[in-house]
Write an enzyme that holds these catalytic residues in place. Sequence first.
Site, PDB file in Angstrom:
ATOM      1  N   LYS A  58       0.829  -1.211   0.000  1.00 53.22           N
ATOM      2  CA  LYS A  58       0.000   0.000   0.000  1.00 53.22           C
ATOM      3  C   LYS A  58       0.864   1.263   0.000  1.00 53.22           C
ATOM      4  CE  LYS A  58      -2.567  -2.751  -0.432  1.00 53.22           C
ATOM      5  NZ  LYS A  58      -2.474  -4.216  -0.391  1.00 53.22           N
ATOM      6  N   GLY A 122       9.230 -21.616  16.766  1.00 50.70           N
ATOM      7  CA  GLY A 122       8.392 -22.356  17.706  1.00 50.70           C
ATOM      8  C   GLY A 122       7.942 -23.678  17.102  1.00 50.70           C
ATOM      9  N   VAL A 191      -5.356 -10.537  -6.912  1.00 53.22           N
ATOM     10  CA  VAL A 191      -5.225  -9.263  -6.197  1.00 53.22           C
ATOM     11  C   VAL A 191      -3.760  -8.798  -6.170  1.00 53.22           C
ATOM     12  CG1 VAL A 191      -5.604  -8.111  -4.000  1.00 53.22           C
ATOM     13  CG2 VAL A 191      -7.220  -9.834  -4.783  1.00 53.22           C
ATOM     14  N   ALA A 276       2.919 -14.533  -9.094  1.00 53.56           N
ATOM     15  CA  ALA A 276       1.895 -14.162  -8.094  1.00 53.56           C
ATOM     16  C   ALA A 276       0.681 -15.060  -8.319  1.00 53.56           C
ATOM     17  CB  ALA A 276       1.544 -12.684  -8.232  1.00 53.56           C
ATOM     18  N   GLY A 278      -0.658 -17.113  -6.025  1.00 58.71           N
ATOM     19  CA  GLY A 278      -1.338 -17.505  -4.798  1.00 58.71           C
ATOM     20  C   GLY A 278      -0.349 -17.855  -3.700  1.00 58.71           C
ATOM     21  N   ASP A 319      -3.961 -17.346   7.901  1.00 59.38           N
ATOM     22  CA  ASP A 319      -3.750 -17.950   6.579  1.00 59.38           C
ATOM     23  C   ASP A 319      -3.490 -19.452   6.649  1.00 59.38           C
ATOM     24  OD1 ASP A 319      -3.970 -15.458   5.455  1.00 59.38           O
ATOM     25  OD2 ASP A 319      -2.024 -15.489   4.445  1.00 59.38           O
ATOM     26  N   ALA A 327      -5.741 -10.382   5.971  1.00 53.60           N
ATOM     27  CA  ALA A 327      -5.267  -9.983   7.288  1.00 53.60           C
ATOM     28  C   ALA A 327      -6.421  -9.802   8.278  1.00 53.60           C
ATOM     29  CB  ALA A 327      -4.475  -8.683   7.161  1.00 53.60           C
ATOM     30  N   HIS A 451     -23.272  15.245   2.527  1.00 54.69           N
ATOM     31  CA  HIS A 451     -23.088  15.704   1.149  1.00 54.69           C
ATOM     32  C   HIS A 451     -22.048  16.808   1.106  1.00 54.69           C
ATOM     33  CE1 HIS A 451     -24.040  16.791  -2.959  1.00 54.69           C
ATOM     34  NE2 HIS A 451     -24.077  18.069  -2.566  1.00 54.69           N
TER      35      HIS A 451
HETATM   36  C1  LIG Z   1       2.004  -8.509  -1.466  1.00 53.45           C
HETATM   37  C2  LIG Z   1       0.872  -8.842  -0.534  1.00 53.45           C
HETATM   38  C3  LIG Z   1      -0.117  -7.908  -0.295  1.00 53.45           C
HETATM   39  C4  LIG Z   1      -1.159  -8.204   0.567  1.00 53.45           C
HETATM   40  N1  LIG Z   1      -2.111  -7.252   0.776  1.00 53.45           N
HETATM   41  C5  LIG Z   1      -3.137  -7.517   1.617  1.00 53.45           C
HETATM   42  C6  LIG Z   1      -4.115  -6.520   1.891  1.00 53.45           C
HETATM   43  O1  LIG Z   1      -4.056  -5.406   1.378  1.00 53.45           O
HETATM   44  N2  LIG Z   1      -5.114  -6.831   2.759  1.00 53.45           N
HETATM   45  C7  LIG Z   1      -5.204  -8.066   3.347  1.00 53.45           C
HETATM   46  O2  LIG Z   1      -6.143  -8.305   4.114  1.00 53.45           O
HETATM   47  N3  LIG Z   1      -4.287  -9.021   3.115  1.00 53.45           N
HETATM   48  C8  LIG Z   1      -3.254  -8.774   2.270  1.00 53.45           C
HETATM   49  N4  LIG Z   1      -2.307  -9.727   2.060  1.00 53.45           N
HETATM   50  C9  LIG Z   1      -2.456 -11.030   2.741  1.00 53.45           C
HETATM   51  C10 LIG Z   1      -1.994 -10.916   4.195  1.00 53.45           C
HETATM   52  O3  LIG Z   1      -0.662 -10.492   4.213  1.00 53.45           O
HETATM   53  C11 LIG Z   1      -2.163 -12.250   4.887  1.00 53.45           C
HETATM   54  O4  LIG Z   1      -3.503 -12.676   4.782  1.00 53.45           O
HETATM   55  C12 LIG Z   1      -1.791 -12.141   6.359  1.00 53.45           C
HETATM   56  O5  LIG Z   1      -0.470 -11.693   6.522  1.00 53.45           O
HETATM   57  C13 LIG Z   1      -1.970 -13.480   7.067  1.00 53.45           C
HETATM   58  O6  LIG Z   1      -1.698 -13.313   8.419  1.00 53.45           O
HETATM   59  P1  LIG Z   1      -1.180 -14.494   9.337  1.00 53.45           P
HETATM   60  O7  LIG Z   1      -0.929 -13.887  10.668  1.00 53.45           O
HETATM   61  O8  LIG Z   1      -2.063 -15.653   9.227  1.00 53.45           O
HETATM   62  O9  LIG Z   1       0.216 -14.951   8.691  1.00 53.45           O
HETATM   63  P2  LIG Z   1       1.534 -14.167   8.338  1.00 53.45           P
HETATM   64  O10 LIG Z   1       1.311 -12.727   8.194  1.00 53.45           O
HETATM   65  O11 LIG Z   1       2.142 -14.912   7.214  1.00 53.45           O
HETATM   66  O12 LIG Z   1       2.442 -14.339   9.634  1.00 53.45           O
HETATM   67  C14 LIG Z   1       2.903 -15.573  10.057  1.00 53.45           C
HETATM   68  C15 LIG Z   1       4.074 -15.349  10.983  1.00 53.45           C
HETATM   69  O13 LIG Z   1       4.403 -16.587  11.590  1.00 53.45           O
HETATM   70  C16 LIG Z   1       5.823 -16.706  11.670  1.00 53.45           C
HETATM   71  N5  LIG Z   1       6.118 -18.142  11.772  1.00 53.45           N
HETATM   72  C17 LIG Z   1       5.740 -19.141  10.941  1.00 53.45           C
HETATM   73  N6  LIG Z   1       6.123 -20.333  11.438  1.00 53.45           N
HETATM   74  C18 LIG Z   1       6.756 -20.074  12.595  1.00 53.45           C
HETATM   75  C19 LIG Z   1       7.368 -20.894  13.574  1.00 53.45           C
HETATM   76  N7  LIG Z   1       7.344 -22.218  13.478  1.00 53.45           N
HETATM   77  N8  LIG Z   1       7.945 -20.296  14.633  1.00 53.45           N
HETATM   78  C20 LIG Z   1       7.947 -18.943  14.760  1.00 53.45           C
HETATM   79  N9  LIG Z   1       7.378 -18.127  13.884  1.00 53.45           N
HETATM   80  C21 LIG Z   1       6.769 -18.692  12.814  1.00 53.45           C
HETATM   81  C22 LIG Z   1       6.314 -16.046  10.393  1.00 53.45           C
HETATM   82  O14 LIG Z   1       7.663 -15.631  10.547  1.00 53.45           O
HETATM   83  C23 LIG Z   1       5.337 -14.886  10.262  1.00 53.45           C
HETATM   84  O15 LIG Z   1       5.837 -13.736  10.894  1.00 53.45           O
HETATM   85  C24 LIG Z   1      -1.222  -9.465   1.224  1.00 53.45           C
HETATM   86  C25 LIG Z   1      -0.215 -10.399   1.002  1.00 53.45           C
HETATM   87  C26 LIG Z   1       0.823 -10.095   0.152  1.00 53.45           C
HETATM   88  C27 LIG Z   1       1.904 -11.115  -0.051  1.00 53.45           C
END
Ligand SMILES: Cc1cc2nc3c(=O)[nH]c(=O)nc-3n(C[C@H](O)[C@H](O)[C@H](O)COP(=O)(O)OP(=O)(O)OC[C@H]3O[C@@H](n4cnc5c(N)ncnc54)[C@H](O)[C@@H]3O)c2cc1C
Length: 475
Positions: A58, A122, A191, A276, A278, A319, A327, A451
């Site tokens: 963004k 972890g 997206v 890109a 997925g 995710d 997010a 408005h």
């Molecule tokens: C380019 C891009 C743009 C995006 N734009 C948007 C947007 O505008 N709006 C939106 O809603 N979504 C967007 N997304 C999607 C969004 O980033 C994800 O849906 C979101 O980050 C998922 O959150 P999460 O916490 O499940 O996982 P993540 O954000 O992937 O975080 C997982 C975390 O877990 C940590 N981890 C994993 N395994 C371990 C372990 N065993 N021990 C310790 N740490 C670990 C990783 O280091 C990471 O920090 C975008 C994604 C990308 C790639």
Amino acid sequence: MSEVYDVIVIGSGPAGYPAAIRAGQNKLKVACIDEWKNTDGSFAFGGTCLNAGCIPSKALLESSELYQRAKDEFAVHGIKIGALELDLAAMQKRRASVVKVMSGGVAALFKANGVTGIQGHGRLLPGNRVLVTGPDGAEKTLEAKHVVLASGSVPVRLKNVPHDGKYIVDSWNALEFDSIPARLGVIGAGVIGLELGSVWRRLGSEVTVLEALPQFLPMTDGAIAKEAQRHFKKQGLDIKLGAKVSAATVAGGAVDVVYTDAQGEHTLTVDKLVVAVGRRPFTEGLLAEGTGVRLDERGFIEVDEHCRTGVPNVWAIGDVVRGPMLAHKGKEEGVMVADLIAGQFGEVNYKVIPSVIYTAPEIAWVGQTEEQVKAGGRPYKVGTFPFSASGRARAMEAAQGFAKVVSAKDDDEVLGVHVIGPMAGELIAEAVLAMEYSASTEDIQRTIHAHPTLSEAIHEAALAVDKKAIDGINR
Ligand SMILES: Cc1cc2nc3c(=O)[nH]c(=O)nc-3n(C[C@H](O)[C@H](O)[C@H](O)COP(=O)(O)OP(=O)(O)OC[C@H]3O[C@@H](n4cnc5c(N)ncnc54)[C@H](O)[C@@H]3O)c2cc1C
């Protein structure tokens, strides 16, 4: 003796960190573990979203749009500027500093809410224990009454398109380019592909997007997809549908991409190729033998509607579990789980999750598309309102697109709201709230909208559902 917590969260992305914060607010003893490493080797909380996804994309979308508007639109406003110059290094520096502030904010929020943030890997062990391996390789075992798995997702790679991080790259690499590729290829018109394609197109790249599916943006309302395709074409994004990539090879500092479409086989040569297509759930090294946590056939951790894994007191969110990879979906799951753990009420309404594509014009929607409602067989009515009839959009010189409301004929329930136009991502919040409260279309019709605002487009589209629009022609 091992340290004992009420809750341990593995992963500090937008699913994990809100879970940890809410657990802290619920007066639980909580730790949140993350192993994130930035491209410069530094550690940060915040996961993909803050460090390599939502926020940096963004930041660049905003900068590139300002550049494009200064170049192509300021003159219309009567603003003359001399020779316009692009300083990509400064733009990237701003992107990096926005990210740093946001991920640093997570550490500050942890402190304020009594969350112990731990850097390390972890691994869930049987019996609600977590093995933490620190950045120096030192190991310690933590115990918890509850463990929340929030390990997120990583980009899908294509077998015949070998990622090298320089020429063939993923979305993260594409956010950190230090020069503008003259020719950019993007595989995937989803997206992320469209947002990244837009950034580099605005900054001057010739962009070709190769999409295997024959239909453009199949998850959006058909009329919205059609309108979006028209705008992207006008902006110079060359989107090729039904184009299946079979191979990509790097030679002489460029990438040859082989793809097949209805006309046969073609080779496209680009300076950088972004894959890109997925993201996939990330669980590598997360689960020790014998934890009992199950993965489905696509690699997602299996959970019920409350994010319970089936193993007592082990939860999974974001995710890494089913549902849209967004997010805000992960955030709500994190909050729900932390509240359930504390014995409070917790629920996520999966029917009312907004989606936004941050292109120009922006695209946003919530609920069902007209096609989905039609396929479901429930009689429906539709109202649309074009931004060309909005005084505010005209004043902004951003009068493209429209708002569309799809409602049930029987009881007037709002079934879906779709917007393509200026600030669509902000406008959709009203529709989300309306649908969360099971509003009727009449409820929106009778709500006063200031408005001149862009939000009047949603008001007028709701009025148009019953052919009562004031500022637009009812059809
Ligand atoms: C380019 C891009 C743009 C995006 N734009 C948007 C947007 O505008 N709006 C939106 O809603 N979504 C967007 N997304 C999607 C969004 O980033 C994800 O849906 C979101 O980050 C998922 O959150 P999460 O916490 O499940 O996982 P993540 O954000 O992937 O975080 C997982 C975390 O877990 C940590 N981890 C994993 N395994 C371990 C372990 N065993 N021990 C310790 N740490 C670990 C990783 O280091 C990471 O920090 C975008 C994604 C990308 C790639």
